[in-house]
Design an enzyme around this catalytic site. Structure first.
Site, PDB file in Angstrom:
ATOM      1  N   HIS A  86     -74.775  44.206   2.836  1.00  0.00           N
ATOM      2  CA  HIS A  86     -75.524  45.255   2.139  1.00  0.00           C
ATOM      3  C   HIS A  86     -76.969  44.826   1.987  1.00  0.00           C
ATOM      4  O   HIS A  86     -77.252  43.678   1.656  1.00  0.00           O
ATOM      5  CB  HIS A  86     -74.924  45.500   0.747  1.00  0.00           C
ATOM      6  N   ASP A 165     -70.351  55.530 -10.381  1.00  0.00           N
ATOM      7  CA  ASP A 165     -71.677  55.131  -9.906  1.00  0.00           C
ATOM      8  C   ASP A 165     -72.397  56.300  -9.235  1.00  0.00           C
ATOM      9  O   ASP A 165     -73.611  56.449  -9.369  1.00  0.00           O
ATOM     10  CB  ASP A 165     -71.588  53.953  -8.924  1.00  0.00           C
ATOM     11  N   ARG A 172     -79.772  58.036 -13.081  1.00  0.00           N
ATOM     12  CA  ARG A 172     -80.808  57.002 -13.233  1.00  0.00           C
ATOM     13  C   ARG A 172     -82.044  57.346 -12.418  1.00  0.00           C
ATOM     14  O   ARG A 172     -83.183  57.091 -12.825  1.00  0.00           O
ATOM     15  CB  ARG A 172     -80.244  55.640 -12.802  1.00  0.00           C
ATOM     16  N   SER A 187     -74.171  48.697  -9.773  1.00  0.00           N
ATOM     17  CA  SER A 187     -74.131  49.879  -8.909  1.00  0.00           C
ATOM     18  C   SER A 187     -73.801  49.468  -7.468  1.00  0.00           C
ATOM     19  O   SER A 187     -72.882  50.006  -6.841  1.00  0.00           O
ATOM     20  CB  SER A 187     -75.506  50.569  -8.980  1.00  0.00           C
ATOM     21  N   LYS A 191     -69.695  49.778  -5.506  1.00  0.00           N
ATOM     22  CA  LYS A 191     -69.439  50.517  -4.251  1.00  0.00           C
ATOM     23  C   LYS A 191     -68.927  49.579  -3.163  1.00  0.00           C
ATOM     24  O   LYS A 191     -68.032  49.917  -2.398  1.00  0.00           O
ATOM     25  CB  LYS A 191     -70.741  51.183  -3.769  1.00  0.00           C
TER      26      LYS A 191
END
Ligand code: URA
Length: 431
Positions: A86, A165, A172, A187, A191
């Site tokens: 990620h 989320d 947010r 967050s 995921k």
């Protein structure tokens, strides 16, 4: 029937006053928010209290667990190690497009489930959707089947993964509460963990084009995410990388796909190759395949074959011509000198304004929009020399994009020596 022992207002007040939230408060507030019992304005107040007061590592781990538990956690019955990567979001960051087929070719499986881009950092799914026929939405059964057959899937995260989320991130985004290390870490990790990989490599970006502007902030975010990975049995490594200037020579959709294909075919910009291989080595270590040399695999052309199979498996035609823009605007240097700065954020905003990104969830993006850089930081340039091309189907977008791009260009006197290139990989943190 007994209700909770506290109200939403109690939870907001506790965090407002700097107290720790209890496990019961966290579990309840996330579950109730997901079910619509906690109102958006209440969650906005709680998120702001967290931005201002923070959460400690135990609270952050529990908050993440509650977000994972708000939906399903995939189980991936694949007969090879699963490892995901990620990126916290960069400009020109097309590394996933090269890395997923490369790692699959090396013998691990990559389940990469993403959201769509918002703002100045591009979305991987938006880039891939510029390939004719390619489809991002897959069922869980299709994801598992493709992982087993091809070894790599890049697809849209289903609505069942960390739904808390999904709601909270959208909130947010419009309430000035994105910039909080516990909220960003939970967050991202909720995921990623819900998608079921055994291990995870995080590319934590540092610099103008990134959420984290300093190495210290990036290290704190990385350490927080490593702690969450540990708490959930997902072996995690974080690589801190420089995001002051864009990665490679393109930022946008089809332009980034074309550049990724160049790399998969053994060419492409050196920085993309360097970062891909650095992340690949960390992924292979976590996957228990340290003996495989990703550079040799990339050079062999086999990763390109896997790319073609990955694209075809999702309905795309890897040989089809990519979309081209209706309008190309050349940006030229206004003086002689040395190009000493090309700010990633400015280039990202330019690509976004040209139509490559969206300003609100659900907006469509232009597949052919983006920026192609024609000069790199450190190179001498002369007045009138093209520095970049701005690609768009909507020429009205050019003035705003040009203004953003120009803000990010720094040309110093020819006699001054260019800034020494700084290393791309700044640090590696392992759990
Ligand atoms: N990316 C995410 O998924 N969540 C954040 O909070 C920030 C970046």
């Amino acid at each position: 029937m007994t209700g909770p022992l506290f109200t939403t207002v109690d939870v907001i007040r506790a965090k407002r006053d700097g107290l720790r939230l209890t496990d019961a408060q966290i579990d309840w507030v996330i579950d109730a928010y997901t079910r619509g019992v906690v109102a958006e304005e209440q969650m906005a107040a709680l998120a702001m209290a967290i931005v201002l007061r923070g959460m400690d590592s135990a609270e952050t781990a529990r908050w993440t667990a509650a977000m994972i538990n708000s939906g399903e956690r995939l189980v991936l019955p694949v007969d090879r190690p699963t490892v995901d990567k990620h990126s916290t979001g960069g400009v020109g960051d097309k590394i996933t497009l090269v890395l997923a087929p490369l790692i699959a070719t090396c013998g691990a499986a990559v389940p990469q489930l993403s959201g769509r881009g918002l703002g100045h950092t591009g979305g991987t799914l938006d880039k891939l959707e510029s390939i004719p026929g390619w489809r991002a939405e897959l069922s869980t059964a299709e994801i598992i089947d493709q992982l087993a057959r091809v070894g790599a899937v890049i697809a849209a995260a289903g609505k069942g993964l960390a739904p808390a989320d999904r709601k909270l991130y959208a909130l947010r985004d419009v309430t000035g509460t994105v910039e909080s290390i516990p909220l960003i870490a939970s967050s991202i990790m909720s995921k990623k963990i819900a998608a079921g990989p055994q291990s995870l490599v995080l590319d934590v970006k540092v610099g103008a084009g990134a959420f984290m502007k300093t190495v210290e902030q990036a290290r704190e975010l990385a350490a927080t995410m490593l702690g969450i990975g540990d708490a959930h049995g997902v072996a995690t490594t974080a690589v801190l990388t420089d995001m002051r200037t864009p990665l490679g020579l393109t930022a946008g959709n089809a332009v980034e796909v074309a550049e990724s294909v160049d790399v998969l075919r053994g060419g492409g910009p050196a920085d993309i190759v360097e970062l891909t291989l650095a992340l690949a080595r960390e992924m292979l270590l976590l996957a228990g395949l340290p003996e495989v040399d990703p550079a040799a695999v990339l050079a062999s052309g086999q990763a390109y074959e896997t790319w073609c199979r990955m694209i075809r498996a999702q309905g795309g035609d890897p040989e089809a011509p990519l979309p081209t823009p209706e309008h190309v605007h050349a940006v030229t240097a206004d003086r002689d000198g040395v190009l000493t700065g090309l700010d990633a954020y400015a280039v990202g905003v330019a690509a976004w304004r040209l139509g490559a990104g969206r300003s609100a969830p659900g907006e469509s993006v232009q597949p052919a929009a983006g920026v192609r850089l024609l000069a790199k930081v450190g190179e001498p340039v002369s007045a009138g020399q093209p520095l970049a091309e701005l690609h768009t189907d909507t020429p009205d977008a050019v003035p705003a994009a040009l203004a953003a791009f120009t803000e990010g260009v720094l040309i110093a006197d020819g006699e001054s020596s260019p800034r020494a290139p700084s290393p791309l990989v700044l640090d590696v943190l392992r759990s």
